[in-house]
Design a protein around this motif. Structure first.
Motif, PDB file in Angstrom:
ATOM      1  N   GLY A   9      12.566  -3.680 -13.359  1.00 29.36           N
ATOM      2  CA  GLY A   9      11.709  -4.502 -12.535  1.00 29.36           C
ATOM      3  C   GLY A   9      10.953  -3.614 -11.569  1.00 29.36           C
ATOM      4  N   GLY A  10       9.638  -3.756 -11.516  1.00 32.68           N
ATOM      5  CA  GLY A  10       8.855  -2.882 -10.644  1.00 32.68           C
ATOM      6  C   GLY A  10       7.388  -3.223 -10.685  1.00 32.68           C
ATOM      7  N   VAL A  11       6.580  -2.284 -10.208  1.00 33.46           N
ATOM      8  CA  VAL A  11       5.133  -2.528 -10.141  1.00 33.46           C
ATOM      9  C   VAL A  11       4.373  -1.796 -11.243  1.00 33.46           C
ATOM     10  CG1 VAL A  11       5.237  -2.948  -7.668  1.00 33.46           C
ATOM     11  CG2 VAL A  11       4.754  -0.630  -8.487  1.00 33.46           C
ATOM     12  N   GLY A  12       5.062  -0.938 -12.007  1.00 36.04           N
ATOM     13  CA  GLY A  12       4.423  -0.285 -13.140  1.00 36.04           C
ATOM     14  C   GLY A  12       3.483   0.839 -12.773  1.00 36.04           C
ATOM     15  N   VAL A  13       3.986   1.796 -12.007  1.00 34.16           N
ATOM     16  CA  VAL A  13       3.144   2.922 -11.608  1.00 34.16           C
ATOM     17  C   VAL A  13       3.958   4.209 -11.672  1.00 34.16           C
ATOM     18  CG1 VAL A  13       3.689   2.659  -9.148  1.00 34.16           C
ATOM     19  CG2 VAL A  13       1.548   3.743  -9.822  1.00 34.16           C
TER      20      VAL A  13
ATOM     21  N   ASP B 263      -1.933  -3.349 -17.626  1.00 35.03           N
ATOM     22  CA  ASP B 263      -1.540  -4.739 -17.401  1.00 35.03           C
ATOM     23  C   ASP B 263      -0.325  -4.900 -16.482  1.00 35.03           C
ATOM     24  OD1 ASP B 263      -3.600  -5.762 -19.042  1.00 35.03           O
ATOM     25  OD2 ASP B 263      -2.371  -5.381 -20.829  1.00 35.03           O
ATOM     26  N   SER B 264       0.035  -3.855 -15.761  1.00 28.91           N
ATOM     27  CA  SER B 264       1.151  -3.931 -14.815  1.00 28.91           C
ATOM     28  C   SER B 264       0.658  -4.521 -13.496  1.00 28.91           C
ATOM     29  CB  SER B 264       1.720  -2.533 -14.570  1.00 28.91           C
ATOM     30  OG  SER B 264       0.775  -1.728 -13.878  1.00 28.91           O
ATOM     31  N   PRO B 265       1.565  -4.921 -12.597  1.00 28.02           N
ATOM     32  CA  PRO B 265       1.132  -5.412 -11.282  1.00 28.02           C
ATOM     33  C   PRO B 265       0.247  -4.411 -10.542  1.00 28.02           C
ATOM     34  CG  PRO B 265       3.432  -5.956 -11.636  1.00 28.02           C
ATOM     35  CD  PRO B 265       3.023  -5.080 -12.783  1.00 28.02           C
ATOM     36  N   ALA B 266       0.574  -3.114 -10.643  1.00 31.49           N
ATOM     37  CA  ALA B 266      -0.241  -2.093  -9.980  1.00 31.49           C
ATOM     38  C   ALA B 266      -1.643  -2.051 -10.567  1.00 31.49           C
ATOM     39  CB  ALA B 266       0.434  -0.731 -10.109  1.00 31.49           C
ATOM     40  N   ASP B 267      -1.733  -2.136 -11.894  1.00 28.67           N
ATOM     41  CA  ASP B 267      -3.021  -2.107 -12.581  1.00 28.67           C
ATOM     42  C   ASP B 267      -3.854  -3.333 -12.201  1.00 28.67           C
ATOM     43  OD1 ASP B 267      -5.003  -1.267 -14.420  1.00 28.67           O
ATOM     44  OD2 ASP B 267      -4.153  -2.550 -15.967  1.00 28.67           O
ATOM     45  N   LYS B 268      -3.230  -4.505 -12.184  1.00 28.12           N
ATOM     46  CA  LYS B 268      -3.944  -5.743 -11.863  1.00 28.12           C
ATOM     47  C   LYS B 268      -4.398  -5.774 -10.408  1.00 28.12           C
ATOM     48  CE  LYS B 268      -1.527  -8.431 -15.395  1.00 28.12           C
ATOM     49  NZ  LYS B 268      -0.520  -9.497 -15.663  1.00 28.12           N
ATOM     50  N   ALA B 269      -3.670  -5.046  -9.530  1.00 32.78           N
ATOM     51  CA  ALA B 269      -4.047  -5.009  -8.111  1.00 32.78           C
ATOM     52  C   ALA B 269      -5.143  -3.993  -7.833  1.00 32.78           C
ATOM     53  CB  ALA B 269      -2.823  -4.692  -7.264  1.00 32.78           C
ATOM     54  N   GLY B 270      -5.544  -3.237  -8.870  1.00 30.33           N
ATOM     55  CA  GLY B 270      -6.628  -2.270  -8.701  1.00 30.33           C
ATOM     56  C   GLY B 270      -6.189  -0.895  -8.253  1.00 30.33           C
ATOM     57  N   ILE B 271      -4.889  -0.618  -8.264  1.00 31.96           N
ATOM     58  CA  ILE B 271      -4.418   0.722  -7.907  1.00 31.96           C
ATOM     59  C   ILE B 271      -4.871   1.701  -8.975  1.00 31.96           C
ATOM     60  CG2 ILE B 271      -2.345   2.148  -7.597  1.00 31.96           C
ATOM     61  CD1 ILE B 271      -0.997  -0.255  -6.321  1.00 31.96           C
ATOM     62  N   GLU B 272      -5.362   2.869  -8.546  1.00 30.65           N
ATOM     63  CA  GLU B 272      -5.976   3.826  -9.471  1.00 30.65           C
ATOM     64  C   GLU B 272      -5.275   5.181  -9.437  1.00 30.65           C
ATOM     65  OE1 GLU B 272      -9.973   4.139  -8.138  1.00 30.65           O
ATOM     66  OE2 GLU B 272     -10.488   2.032  -8.560  1.00 30.65           O
ATOM     67  N   THR B 273      -5.487   5.943 -10.484  1.00 36.17           N
ATOM     68  CA  THR B 273      -5.016   7.328 -10.515  1.00 36.17           C
ATOM     69  C   THR B 273      -5.622   8.102  -9.350  1.00 36.17           C
ATOM     70  OG1 THR B 273      -4.760   7.326 -12.920  1.00 36.17           O
ATOM     71  CG2 THR B 273      -5.018   9.472 -11.858  1.00 36.17           C
ATOM     72  N   GLY B 274      -4.799   8.842  -8.622  1.00 43.07           N
ATOM     73  CA  GLY B 274      -5.274   9.606  -7.476  1.00 43.07           C
ATOM     74  C   GLY B 274      -5.068   8.916  -6.143  1.00 43.07           C
ATOM     75  N   ASP B 275      -4.797   7.603  -6.172  1.00 44.30           N
ATOM     76  CA  ASP B 275      -4.479   6.899  -4.923  1.00 44.30           C
ATOM     77  C   ASP B 275      -3.206   7.486  -4.315  1.00 44.30           C
ATOM     78  OD1 ASP B 275      -6.632   5.249  -5.177  1.00 44.30           O
ATOM     79  OD2 ASP B 275      -5.504   3.506  -5.880  1.00 44.30           O
ATOM     80  N   ARG B 276      -3.150   7.480  -2.992  1.00 39.52           N
ATOM     81  CA  ARG B 276      -1.960   7.979  -2.304  1.00 39.52           C
ATOM     82  C   ARG B 276      -1.207   6.818  -1.654  1.00 39.52           C
ATOM     83  NH1 ARG B 276      -4.906  13.262   0.479  1.00 39.52           N
ATOM     84  NH2 ARG B 276      -4.353  14.747  -1.171  1.00 39.52           N
ATOM     85  N   ILE B 277       0.075   6.723  -1.957  1.00 37.72           N
ATOM     86  CA  ILE B 277       0.914   5.681  -1.368  1.00 37.72           C
ATOM     87  C   ILE B 277       1.468   6.221  -0.048  1.00 37.72           C
ATOM     88  CG2 ILE B 277       3.023   4.319  -1.629  1.00 37.72           C
ATOM     89  CD1 ILE B 277       2.535   4.346  -4.636  1.00 37.72           C
ATOM     90  N   ILE B 278       1.081   5.610   1.062  1.00 35.52           N
ATOM     91  CA  ILE B 278       1.526   6.124   2.364  1.00 35.52           C
ATOM     92  C   ILE B 278       2.551   5.208   3.036  1.00 35.52           C
ATOM     93  CG2 ILE B 278      -0.545   7.491   2.783  1.00 35.52           C
ATOM     94  CD1 ILE B 278      -1.653   5.211   4.467  1.00 35.52           C
ATOM     95  N   LYS B 279       2.576   3.923   2.625  1.00 35.72           N
ATOM     96  CA  LYS B 279       3.575   3.009   3.189  1.00 35.72           C
ATOM     97  C   LYS B 279       4.020   2.008   2.121  1.00 35.72           C
ATOM     98  CE  LYS B 279       2.061   2.967   8.056  1.00 35.72           C
ATOM     99  NZ  LYS B 279       1.572   2.087   9.164  1.00 35.72           N
TER     100      LYS B 279
ATOM    101  N   GLU C  66     -10.348   5.813   2.964  1.00 32.96           N
ATOM    102  CA  GLU C  66     -10.177   4.370   3.118  1.00 32.96           C
ATOM    103  C   GLU C  66      -8.718   3.975   2.917  1.00 32.96           C
ATOM    104  OE1 GLU C  66     -12.038   0.240   1.222  1.00 32.96           O
ATOM    105  OE2 GLU C  66     -12.387   2.193   0.271  1.00 32.96           O
ATOM    106  N   THR C  67      -8.219   3.110   3.800  1.00 36.30           N
ATOM    107  CA  THR C  67      -6.859   2.591   3.686  1.00 36.30           C
ATOM    108  C   THR C  67      -6.912   1.176   3.132  1.00 36.30           C
ATOM    109  OG1 THR C  67      -6.105   3.906   5.568  1.00 36.30           O
ATOM    110  CG2 THR C  67      -4.730   2.054   4.927  1.00 36.30           C
ATOM    111  N   LEU C  68      -6.112   0.931   2.076  1.00 33.15           N
ATOM    112  CA  LEU C  68      -6.111  -0.360   1.407  1.00 33.15           C
ATOM    113  C   LEU C  68      -4.712  -0.963   1.440  1.00 33.15           C
ATOM    114  CD1 LEU C  68      -8.107   0.703  -1.787  1.00 33.15           C
ATOM    115  CD2 LEU C  68      -9.036  -0.358   0.271  1.00 33.15           C
TER     116      LEU C  68
END
Length: 394
Positions: A116-120, A138-154, A189-191
């Motif tokens: 179980g997870g977000v698929g990233v 088609d994972s939750p991360a993909d559907k939310a628009g998260i992209e290669t190179g994004d940085r997860i800070i929180k 940009e912070t998303l």
């Protein structure tokens, strides 16, 4: 393990007095305890006590020394964990270890390929950030628009960096249907992304058709779904009537033995795929049934081909079912058993060695290819794959 858990009572005993009296059970020993009282034990128990004190007394003394002298109060749970891990470290076997509950859960994810997870997929970058390598389709991360190179800070409002990568990966996983908030840094940009975890299934089999109607199947690991995925792709190529098939096992570190045997069953005639022997010499055979594919095939291997991949490779070589092309494999010919404990931790211990159908040793030797082809430093053209296609076309 149970003896170690019970040792505290024994280590607190400081005086052993032999009482010359005969009781119905025989000689009884009275042991003084730190509480000031005495308990009686039988002669057999006393002998066990002496053995325990001889074997583990030094460990208790070392722990007492740390408790008294370390500059800050030590974490008792971490000390205990270190003792258990050290016991397995003493084997000198990199494949045997004591696993914490978190480590065991991570291993289960790797074995089953489902969680179980977000698929990233995430990794640490050179600047200390946790970076998205790729979101799964088609994972939750993909559907939310998260992209290669994004940085997860929180994650859920708590800051994470490259030093807390494993913890971040653990927090991102969770029961399907639960929510997790992720703060992304994309450029300047912070998303804010609110994700709903889903059931994620990783895929270890990839297939495509090469030029001249040659089929290609890449297996990256042997997880619970791998044999079914491989069988599906194999049947598709059989229907397409391809000239031949390339099975790519390069940099495949292995996985579940039974899954490797299931795949061998699709490629080999009836017979022994591999057999194992334990410390007592007891042998167990893994066998294939009739019904192997009629497609000619070759197998690509290299120094990263290990464990279950080598079981499959060595069986194909022994039966001469297909040509092995590439470089000598890694050489991991041993099997680990995993057992979970009551507290959620687990033991991973090497319990047996496996052999090729002809009895060849794989461990620390590897499997030599039929045709040696070294990969080039800048191998954009993939000379090993080119050789495989050339062999099939002949």
């Amino acid at each position: 393990m149970l003896m170690m858990k019970k040792r505290n009572f024994l280590f607190l005993m400081i005086i052993a007095v032999l009482i010359g009296a005969l009781i119905t059970a025989g000689v009884v020993y009275f042991i003084g305890t730190m509480s000031g009282g005495y308990v009686s034990i039988t002669k057999d128990d006393y002998e066990k006590y002496k053995l325990m004190k001889s074997k583990y007394g030094k460990l208790d003394e070392l722990q007492s020394y740390i408790d008294k002298n370390y500059y800050i109060p030590p974490d008792e749970k971490k000390l205990e964990e270190g003792m258990y891990k050290g016991l397995f470290w003493g084997l000198g076997d990199p494949y045997s270890s004591y696993l914490t509950a978190d480590e065991y859960e991570q291993m289960k994810v790797a074995i089953t390929g489902e969680y179980g997870g977000v698929g990233v997929t995430i990794a640490a970058d050179d600047e200390g950030y946790i970076t998205v390598v790729a979101p799964m389709d088609d994972s939750p991360a993909d559907k939310a628009g998260i992209e290669t190179g994004d940085r997860i800070i929180k994650i859920d409002g708590k800051a994470y960096d490259s030093l807390s990568l494993d913890k971040a990966a653990s927090v991102l996983r969770g029961k399907a249907g639960t929510k997790v908030d992720v703060t992304i840094l994309r450029g300047k940009e912070t998303l804010e992304c609110s994700l709903t975890r889903a059931n994620i299934v990783t895929h270890t089999v990839k297939a495509k058709t090469l030029d001249d109607n040659i089929g290609y199947i890449r297996i990256t690991g042997f997880e619970e779904n791998t044999a079914d995925e491989f069988s599906k792709e194999l049947r598709n190529f059989e229907k397409k009537e391809v000239k031949g098939l390339v099975i790519d096992l390069r940099d495949n570190g292995g996985g579940l033995v039974n899954i490797g045997v299931d795949i061998a069953d699709l490629l080999l005639p009836e017979g022994v795929v591999t057999y194992t022997k334990d410390r007592n010499g007891e042998r167990y055979d893994y066998k294939s049934k009739t019904g192997a594919t009629s497609l000619p095939f070759v197998v690509l291997v290299n120094g990263g081909t290990a464990s279950t991949s080598e079981i499959l490779t060595s069986a194909i070589k022994d039966y001469k079912a297909g040509k092995i092309i590439g470089t000598t494999t890694f050489g991991k010919g041993i099997i680990q058993s995993i057992e979970q404990l009551d507290n959620g931790d687990a033991l991973k211990l090497t319990v047996m060695q496996y052999f090729s159908p002809k009895g060849n040793v794989i461990h620390e030797k590897g499997v030599e290819p039929d045709i040696v082809v070294e990969a080039l430093a800048d191998d954009k053209d993939d000379v090993q794959l080119k050789k495989a296609v050339e062999v099939l076309e002949k």
